[in-house]
Scaffold this motif. Structure first.
Motif, short mmCIF file in Angstrom:
data_model
loop_
_atom_site.label_atom_id
_atom_site.label_comp_id
_atom_site.label_asym_id
_atom_site.label_seq_id
_atom_site.Cartn_x
_atom_site.Cartn_y
_atom_site.Cartn_z
N TYR A 1 43.92 10.05 7.48
CA TYR A 1 44.93 10.18 8.53
C TYR A 1 45.99 9.10 8.38
N TYR B 1 39.41 18.33 17.74
CA TYR B 1 39.24 18.88 16.40
C TYR B 1 39.92 20.24 16.29
N SER B 2 40.54 20.45 15.14
CA SER B 2 41.18 21.72 14.83
C SER B 2 40.91 22.02 13.37
N TYR C 1 35.03 13.31 22.15
CA TYR C 1 34.64 11.96 21.71
C TYR C 1 35.66 11.02 22.32
N SER D 1 39.26 12.46 21.11
CA SER D 1 39.42 13.20 19.86
C SER D 1 39.41 14.70 20.10
N PHE E 1 45.79 8.81 21.81
CA PHE E 1 45.64 7.50 22.42
C PHE E 1 46.30 7.43 23.79
N TRP F 1 36.51 6.90 13.69
CA TRP F 1 37.70 6.57 12.90
C TRP F 1 37.69 5.10 12.50
N ASN G 1 39.24 21.63 10.00
CA ASN G 1 38.40 20.65 9.32
C ASN G 1 38.55 19.23 9.85
N THR G 2 39.69 18.93 10.43
CA THR G 2 39.94 17.55 10.82
C THR G 2 40.22 17.44 12.30
N GLY G 3 39.97 16.25 12.79
CA GLY G 3 40.29 15.97 14.18
C GLY G 3 41.46 15.03 14.24
N LYS G 4 41.83 14.67 15.42
CA LYS G 4 42.84 13.64 15.61
C LYS G 4 42.53 12.91 16.88
N LEU G 5 42.96 11.66 16.92
CA LEU G 5 42.79 10.85 18.12
C LEU G 5 44.08 10.88 18.92
N ARG H 1 30.26 10.12 24.06
CA ARG H 1 30.44 11.56 24.00
C ARG H 1 30.21 12.13 25.40
N TYR I 1 48.65 7.24 11.16
CA TYR I 1 49.10 7.06 12.54
C TYR I 1 50.26 6.09 12.53
#
Lengths: 114, 110
Positions: free
Chosen positions: B33, A95-96, A32, A93, A104, B99, A98-102, A51, B35
């Protein structure tokens, strides 16, 4: 590699011109790719996102072009306006569980001159 | 559109003091989250939180940091003993495939 590399660091465009910001990534697990606009003292606001199964997405004056094979994506702002002057961040993004992370990019400061 | 809210907007503290940053996530969102953005730099992931436990944390999120959802509505970030280098904007976010970021808390450590 979880980095997202963004260029240029800063950009000056005349009103009515096209602003182009580029990003590149290495990790093919990214799924994403959003672009955020940030004004001073404010939080990042989602501008447009794509996507990897789509090569282009357009929303108003904003277009994302996505090149999956080159692992690159870019933001085009058509008919740039002084109100578009802000910092723009690309992100990806990951995912790992249950949650993802962005993740930047470094950000691009855009100045649109009247 | 529903919003993530954060308080305070600006927190000034002395080095070594504890601070708690508060966030009210969007109702019915389940993934939370924090940040961080040091002035002039990119936004960095600190921690993700789901089902009342940490899902993932970054290298930045050391033992001085903790998160909690104390009452089912608030989501907090605690820094136990602040350092000068903790000065930054801290953003809370929730996620449902995209997000949503709060307006941030500017933390200044003197």
């Amino acid at each position: 590699q979880q980095q997202v590399k963004q260029s240029p660091q800063s950009l000056i465009v005349q009103k009515g011109g096209i602003s182009i910001i580029n990003c590149a990534y290495e990790n093919t697990a990214f799924d994403y790719f959003p672009w955020y606009q940030q004004f001073p003292g404010k939080g990042p606001a989602l501008l447009i996102a794509i996507r990897p199964d789509v090569s282009e997405k357009k929303e108003g004056r904003f277009t994302i072009s996505f090149n999956k094979s080159a692992k690159q994506f870019s933001l085009h702002i058509m008919d740039s306006q002084p109100g578009d002057s802000a910092t723009y961040f690309c992100a990806a993004s990951l995912y790992s569980g249950n949650t993802g992370k962005l993740i930047f990019g470094q950000g691009t400061t855009l100045q649109v001159k009247p | 559109e529903p919003e993530v809210t954060q308080t305070p907007s600006h927190q000034v503290t002395q080095m070594g003091q504890e601070v708690i940053l508060r966030c009210v996530p969007i109702s019915n969102h389940l993934y939370f989250y924090w940040y961080r953005q040091i002035l002039g730099q990119k936004v960095e992931f600190l921690v993700s939180f789901y089902n009342n436990e940490i899902s993932e944390k970054s290298e930045i999120f050391d033992d001085q940091f903790s998160v909690e959802r104390p009452d089912g509505s608030n989501f907090t970030l605690k820094i136990r003993s602040t350092k000068l280098e903790d000065s930054a904007m801290y953003f809370c976010a929730t996620e449902t495939g995209r997000w949503f970021f709060g307006p941030g808390t500017r933390l200044t450590v003197l």
